[in-house]
Design a protein around this motif. Structure first.
Motif, PDB file in Angstrom:
ATOM      1  N   PHE A 155       0.824  -1.204   0.000  1.00 47.42           N
ATOM      2  CA  PHE A 155       0.000   0.000   0.000  1.00 47.42           C
ATOM      3  C   PHE A 155       0.859   1.256   0.000  1.00 47.42           C
ATOM      4  O   PHE A 155       2.015   1.238   0.443  1.00 47.42           O
ATOM      5  N   ALA A 156       0.269   2.339  -0.493  1.00 43.63           N
ATOM      6  CA  ALA A 156       0.977   3.608  -0.641  1.00 43.63           C
ATOM      7  C   ALA A 156       0.509   4.599   0.422  1.00 43.63           C
ATOM      8  O   ALA A 156      -0.694   4.745   0.654  1.00 43.63           O
ATOM      9  N   ASN A 157       1.452   5.271   1.037  1.00 46.59           N
ATOM     10  CA  ASN A 157       1.106   6.244   2.079  1.00 46.59           C
ATOM     11  C   ASN A 157       0.478   7.515   1.520  1.00 46.59           C
ATOM     12  O   ASN A 157      -0.146   8.272   2.271  1.00 46.59           O
ATOM     13  N   LEU A 183       2.327  -7.075   5.563  1.00 41.45           N
ATOM     14  CA  LEU A 183       1.763  -5.841   5.035  1.00 41.45           C
ATOM     15  C   LEU A 183       2.854  -4.780   4.965  1.00 41.45           C
ATOM     16  O   LEU A 183       3.546  -4.541   5.950  1.00 41.45           O
ATOM     17  N   TYR A 184       2.995  -4.187   3.788  1.00 44.45           N
ATOM     18  CA  TYR A 184       4.053  -3.204   3.557  1.00 44.45           C
ATOM     19  C   TYR A 184       3.446  -1.877   3.105  1.00 44.45           C
ATOM     20  O   TYR A 184       2.472  -1.845   2.351  1.00 44.45           O
ATOM     21  N   ARG A 185       4.049  -0.802   3.580  1.00 49.61           N
ATOM     22  CA  ARG A 185       3.626   0.558   3.202  1.00 49.61           C
ATOM     23  C   ARG A 185       4.814   1.262   2.560  1.00 49.61           C
ATOM     24  O   ARG A 185       5.945   1.141   3.025  1.00 49.61           O
ATOM     25  N   TYR A 186       4.530   2.015   1.510  1.00 51.40           N
ATOM     26  CA  TYR A 186       5.572   2.666   0.718  1.00 51.40           C
ATOM     27  C   TYR A 186       5.324   4.170   0.654  1.00 51.40           C
ATOM     28  O   TYR A 186       4.178   4.619   0.576  1.00 51.40           O
ATOM     29  N   GLU A 187       6.402   4.924   0.682  1.00 47.75           N
ATOM     30  CA  GLU A 187       6.289   6.377   0.524  1.00 47.75           C
ATOM     31  C   GLU A 187       6.116   6.676  -0.967  1.00 47.75           C
ATOM     32  O   GLU A 187       7.050   7.048  -1.673  1.00 47.75           O
ATOM     33  N   ALA A 188       4.895   6.465  -1.421  1.00 49.83           N
ATOM     34  CA  ALA A 188       4.583   6.577  -2.840  1.00 49.83           C
ATOM     35  C   ALA A 188       3.105   6.883  -2.994  1.00 49.83           C
ATOM     36  O   ALA A 188       2.369   6.981  -2.002  1.00 49.83           O
TER      37      ALA A 188
END
Length: 221
Positions: A155-157, A183-188
């Motif tokens: 997921f994107a922040n 679960l991963y979050r990306y600065e995108a």
């Protein structure tokens, strides 16, 4: 390069899709679910990339031949799609087609397809693991606590559809259901994996998410 084919659906109807075959050294199978644009060349390229990694990949054509580059039309097509019906029929039919070829079947979706991947992880018996890129269905359609297979989410922040709060709620549901998940979050931004959308594409985040996806498939598929 793959080919278009026809497969059977549970209601005795048929679906169409793009199949990229891995050849002799097959590690497993993936149902790849389209973004809201339809079964376009970018989604076919994702399937080809999966095949190059050793996975047969089938992208069901949920819009039955309709493809667009216009966001308004894409929104209209997505709103007109019966998400549960498409999962129960085309996604399930694609999973059954791949299952008959042998090996585990993953479901991996992007945007609209990410939401359908969560539905499939809850409802489709043929699915063995699920990977979701920035898509979350309404809770009344699929409760994340009901996911019964290993699940990985990306997921994107800076996403104004699958917002950080929506992702928090999804993760809370996964925890409450005891789901085996990453679960991963990306600065995108939303659609950071899609190189055909230069305003959103983030090469570093896309490559990191792909490595994580391949590691997850290697572990569970």
């Amino acid at each position: 390069m793959g080919d278009m084919l026809q497969f059977s659906c549970p209601n005795n109807g048929s679906g169409n899709g793009y199949l990229a075959s891995a050849g002799a050294s097959v590690k497993g199978n993936i149902v790849v679910i389209q973004e809201w644009w339809g079964l376009n060349n970018q989604m076919k390229a994702v399937a080809d990339r999966c095949a190059a990694e050793g996975y047969n990949a089938l992208v069901p054509d949920l819009y039955r031949g309709r493809v667009t580059q216009d966001p308004d039309e894409a929104g209209h097509l997505m709103e007109g799609l019966d998400w549960v019906g498409a999962t129960d029929q085309e996604v399930c039919g694609a999973a059954r087609y791949l299952k008959h070829r042998g090996g585990a079947v993953a479901v991996m979706g992007y945007c609209l397809g990410g939401a359908l991947a969560i539905i499939a992880a809850s409802k489709v018996a043929e699915i063995d693991l699920a990977i979701c890129y920035y898509g979350i269905p309404p809770a009344e359609v699929a409760d994340p606590a009901s996911i019964r297979v290993p699940f990985q989410g990306h997921f994107a922040n800076r996403d104004d559809w699958c917002t950080p709060q929506a992702v928090n709620n999804l993760e809370a549901g996964l925890r409450s259901g005891g789901v085996n998940y990453e679960l991963y979050r990306y600065e995108a931004a939303h659609a950071f994996f899609n190189e055909a959308e230069p305003e959103a594409y983030d090469e570093q985040c896309a490559e990191l998410s792909w490595r994580r996806t391949m590691n997850f498939l290697a572990e569970h598929c």
